[in-house]
Design an enzyme around this catalytic site. Structure first.
Site, mmCIF file in Angstrom:
data_model
loop_
_atom_site.group_PDB
_atom_site.id
_atom_site.type_symbol
_atom_site.label_atom_id
_atom_site.label_comp_id
_atom_site.label_asym_id
_atom_site.label_seq_id
_atom_site.Cartn_x
_atom_site.Cartn_y
_atom_site.Cartn_z
ATOM 1 N N LYS A 14 7.473 4.641 -8.517
ATOM 2 C CA LYS A 14 7.282 3.530 -9.273
ATOM 3 C C LYS A 14 5.758 3.529 -10.047
ATOM 4 O O LYS A 14 5.751 3.157 -11.272
ATOM 5 C CB LYS A 14 7.093 2.016 -8.190
ATOM 6 C CG LYS A 14 8.412 1.940 -7.505
ATOM 7 C CD LYS A 14 8.456 0.815 -6.570
ATOM 8 C CE LYS A 14 7.381 0.884 -5.348
ATOM 9 N NZ LYS A 14 7.452 1.964 -4.309
ATOM 10 N N ARG A 89 8.266 -7.750 -2.445
ATOM 11 C CA ARG A 89 8.844 -6.872 -1.410
ATOM 12 C C ARG A 89 9.430 -7.780 -0.190
ATOM 13 O O ARG A 89 9.959 -7.269 0.633
ATOM 14 C CB ARG A 89 7.628 -6.273 -0.569
ATOM 15 C CG ARG A 89 7.389 -4.652 -1.350
ATOM 16 C CD ARG A 89 6.068 -4.290 -0.681
ATOM 17 N NE ARG A 89 6.043 -3.233 -0.284
ATOM 18 C CZ ARG A 89 5.553 -2.102 -1.014
ATOM 19 N NH1 ARG A 89 4.966 -2.463 -2.047
ATOM 20 N NH2 ARG A 89 5.558 -0.832 -0.623
ATOM 21 N N ARG A 128 2.106 14.219 -1.274
ATOM 22 C CA ARG A 128 0.786 13.571 -1.752
ATOM 23 C C ARG A 128 -0.089 13.542 -0.902
ATOM 24 O O ARG A 128 -1.476 13.287 -1.435
ATOM 25 C CB ARG A 128 1.157 12.319 -2.474
ATOM 26 C CG ARG A 128 0.090 11.524 -3.124
ATOM 27 C CD ARG A 128 0.676 9.977 -3.746
ATOM 28 N NE ARG A 128 1.172 9.135 -2.729
ATOM 29 C CZ ARG A 128 1.630 8.190 -3.012
ATOM 30 N NH1 ARG A 128 1.983 7.690 -4.334
ATOM 31 N NH2 ARG A 128 1.871 7.115 -1.980
ATOM 32 N N ARG A 134 -4.977 8.799 0.637
ATOM 33 C CA ARG A 134 -4.276 7.585 1.021
ATOM 34 C C ARG A 134 -3.901 7.808 2.657
ATOM 35 O O ARG A 134 -3.037 8.576 3.089
ATOM 36 C CB ARG A 134 -2.870 7.284 0.431
ATOM 37 C CG ARG A 134 -3.485 6.548 -0.681
ATOM 38 C CD ARG A 134 -2.094 6.012 -1.620
ATOM 39 N NE ARG A 134 -1.167 5.203 -0.949
ATOM 40 C CZ ARG A 134 -0.278 4.777 -1.473
ATOM 41 N NH1 ARG A 134 0.154 4.737 -2.729
ATOM 42 N NH2 ARG A 134 0.831 3.795 -0.752
ATOM 43 N N ARG A 146 6.924 2.989 6.590
ATOM 44 C CA ARG A 146 6.842 2.135 5.574
ATOM 45 C C ARG A 146 8.361 2.309 5.079
ATOM 46 O O ARG A 146 8.933 1.243 4.150
ATOM 47 C CB ARG A 146 5.917 3.057 4.628
ATOM 48 C CG ARG A 146 4.605 2.909 4.755
ATOM 49 C CD ARG A 146 3.853 3.836 4.105
ATOM 50 N NE ARG A 146 3.919 3.942 2.802
ATOM 51 C CZ ARG A 146 3.499 4.921 1.908
ATOM 52 N NH1 ARG A 146 2.982 6.056 2.489
ATOM 53 N NH2 ARG A 146 3.443 4.979 0.533
#
Ligand code: AP5
Length: 193
Positions: A14, A89, A128, A134, A146
């Protein structure tokens, strides 16, 4: 005004595609994840509360993210349209967004949903996490939490917009350029009506 929801699970691309779409169509990018990380960086009370949930892979309460989006919409009256990334969401967030847009005499034009297999999502996010800083990308259990939140609370958002015939599913695997081109062709179809 043409407004888009870029929809999909964590790691579906996204954010990557949003950057390209806002450049191509001149839309205002609204990412609730980015807004929350900015609150965390500034150590605001909202950021401190959100961090403890985000670090576990849980969603932040609806009223918090809806409040952030409401302010962001008001801050950009000049926008040609908004690209929503990571929002809504939950169904409650979808209903709140529809109301906020209606107050501005506009609506969601299309929901573009990126479909990516679970193993590819986990691979992308852990990869990532090696460099992103993060905290929710570094631990496989949190990455999987998640994805579980997405399945339990967020997939129903697509059903909500399907009732209004607004959802298009696209393959989110392949090169970034191939996926971008598929997204653009869906947007162009609707802009030319
Ligand atoms: P948020 O920041 O929204 O994160 P997310 O949805 O988990 O999505 P990501 O940013 O991780 O992935 P993405 O789909 O944007 O993919 P990306 O392009 O980055 O939310 C974080 C947290 O904030 C949530 O868990 C929640 O706690 C809270 N939150 C946020 N919004 C909320 C809301 N509305 N309500 C409640 N809580 C909320 O790509 C991922 C990786 O894949 C990158 O490394 C990228 O380079 C790579 N990649 C991208 N495309 C490709 C490709 N085609 N092939 C190979 N690799 C690719």
């Amino acid at each position: 005004m043409f407004n888009i929801i870029l929809f999909g699970p964590p790691g579906s691309g996204k954010g990557t595609q949003s950057e390209k779409l806002i450049a191509a169509y001149g839309l205002k990018h609204l990412s609730t994840g980015d807004l929350l990380r900015s609150e965390i960086a500034r150590k605001t009370p909202l950021g401190i509360e959100a961090k403890s949930l985000m670090d576990k892979g849980h969603l932040v309460p609806d009223e918090v993210v809806v409040g952030m989006i409401s302010s962001a919409l008001d801050e950009h009256p000049e926008a040609k349209g908004f690209l929503f990334d990571g929002f809504p969401r939950t169904v409650a967030q979808s209903e709140a967004l529809d109301k906020l847009l209606k107050l501005k005499n506009t609506e969601i034009g299309v929901v573009l949903a990126l479909d990516v297999s679970e193993e590819e999502l986990v691979k992308r996010l852990l990869n990532r996490g090696l460099t992103s800083g993060r905290s929710d990308d570094t631990n496989e259990a949190v990455v999987r939490a998640r994805i579980i939140e997405y399945k339990q609370k967020t997939t129903v958002v697509a059903n909500y917009y399907e009732k209004f015939n607004k959802v298009v599913h696209l393959k989110g695997e392949g090169t970034v350029e191939e996926i971008f081109s598929g997204l653009c062709s869906e947007i162009d179809k609707r802009l030319s009506i």
